[in-house]
Write a protein that holds these residues in place. Structure first.
Motif, PDB file in Angstrom:
ATOM      1  N   LYS A   6      40.141 -22.088  21.284  1.00  0.00           N
ATOM      2  CA  LYS A   6      38.017 -21.618  20.169  1.00  0.00           C
ATOM      3  C   LYS A   6      38.076 -21.184  19.232  1.00  0.00           C
ATOM      4  N   VAL A   7      37.969 -21.557  17.918  1.00  0.00           N
ATOM      5  CA  VAL A   7      37.126 -20.506  16.794  1.00  0.00           C
ATOM      6  C   VAL A   7      35.799 -20.236  16.503  1.00  0.00           C
ATOM      7  N   ILE A   8      35.737 -19.629  15.853  1.00  0.00           N
ATOM      8  CA  ILE A   8      34.017 -18.729  15.757  1.00  0.00           C
ATOM      9  C   ILE A   8      34.302 -18.287  14.276  1.00  0.00           C
ATOM     10  N   LEU A   9      33.928 -18.915  13.003  1.00  0.00           N
ATOM     11  CA  LEU A   9      33.923 -17.711  12.086  1.00  0.00           C
ATOM     12  C   LEU A   9      32.868 -17.570  11.120  1.00  0.00           C
ATOM     13  N   VAL A  10      32.483 -17.467  10.419  1.00  0.00           N
ATOM     14  CA  VAL A  10      31.832 -16.534   9.747  1.00  0.00           C
ATOM     15  C   VAL A  10      31.803 -16.749   8.087  1.00  0.00           C
ATOM     16  N   GLY A  11      31.698 -17.157   7.263  1.00  0.00           N
ATOM     17  CA  GLY A  11      32.520 -16.051   6.092  1.00  0.00           C
ATOM     18  C   GLY A  11      32.323 -17.599   4.499  1.00  0.00           C
ATOM     19  N   ASN A  12      32.839 -16.660   3.595  1.00  0.00           N
ATOM     20  CA  ASN A  12      32.183 -17.067   2.824  1.00  0.00           C
ATOM     21  C   ASN A  12      33.549 -18.180   2.483  1.00  0.00           C
ATOM     22  N   SER A  73      30.180 -19.873  -0.459  1.00  0.00           N
ATOM     23  CA  SER A  73      29.073 -20.802   0.019  1.00  0.00           C
ATOM     24  C   SER A  73      29.012 -19.605   1.287  1.00  0.00           C
ATOM     25  N   LEU A  74      27.767 -19.325   2.294  1.00  0.00           N
ATOM     26  CA  LEU A  74      28.198 -18.907   3.721  1.00  0.00           C
ATOM     27  C   LEU A  74      27.938 -19.857   4.935  1.00  0.00           C
ATOM     28  N   THR A 105      27.309 -25.425  10.339  1.00  0.00           N
ATOM     29  CA  THR A 105      26.409 -24.008  10.313  1.00  0.00           C
ATOM     30  C   THR A 105      26.124 -23.900   8.612  1.00  0.00           C
ATOM     31  N   LEU A 106      25.458 -24.228   8.065  1.00  0.00           N
ATOM     32  CA  LEU A 106      24.748 -23.271   6.713  1.00  0.00           C
ATOM     33  C   LEU A 106      23.798 -22.585   6.316  1.00  0.00           C
ATOM     34  N   LEU A 107      24.208 -21.325   6.088  1.00  0.00           N
ATOM     35  CA  LEU A 107      23.959 -19.755   6.762  1.00  0.00           C
ATOM     36  C   LEU A 107      23.792 -19.764   4.616  1.00  0.00           C
TER      37      LEU A 107
END
Length: 146
Positions: A6-12, A73-74, A105-107
């Motif tokens: 499982k991988v969770i990423l928040v980035g650009n 895009s974030l 998910t678009l942030l």
């Protein structure tokens, strides 16, 4: 016991998604994603450490990424790691580890037609349809473990 991948990423995004279609008209989008960590070193200076991830999205998620995402895009991505290898044109063995996204998910904010920004919470989350248990495992027996 089976493992967890499982991988969770928040980035650009590092560049616009590249969309292509493979056999059967299945869409595949690929793009690099940067995640950054900021910390202070022993001298008290702020240091930013950036990691780059190769993201792959399939089917409807790929179409959505191509339509709505651009360089910078974030995004929030949930998925799993996949490693693969191939031989390049010179016959050298090449390896890559990719994040195969299941949720996108678009942030941040996206301009609306009237010039107003729309909060990210109003735009929602997109998920790739999960394969049926028989598709995922390749096991077509009717035996249930419980």
């Amino acid at each position: 016991m089976s493992g967890v991948n499982k991988v969770i990423l928040v980035g650009n995004l590092g560049k616009d998604p590249e969309l292509r279609h493979i056999e059967g008209g299945i869409s595949v989008a690929k793009f690099p994603l940067a995640t950054s960590e900021v910390y202070k070193n022993k001298d008290g200076q702020r240091v930013t450490q950036t990691e780059w991830h190769n993201v792959v999205l399939w089917r409807q998620l790929a179409e959505t990424a191509e339509k709505f995402l651009k360089k910078g895009s974030l995004v929030y991505i949930e998925g799993r790691l996949r490693s693969r290898s191939w031989d390049d044109k010179e016959g050298n063995k090449r390896f890559i580890t990719e994040v195969v996204g299941d949720t996108l998910t678009l942030l941040g904010r996206k301009p609306e037609e009237g010039g107003q920004a729309q909060p990210a919470a109003d735009r929602g989350t997109m998920e790739s349809p999960a394969p049926s248990p028989t598709e995922a495992s390749g096991d077509f027996s009717d035996d249930l473990p419980f």
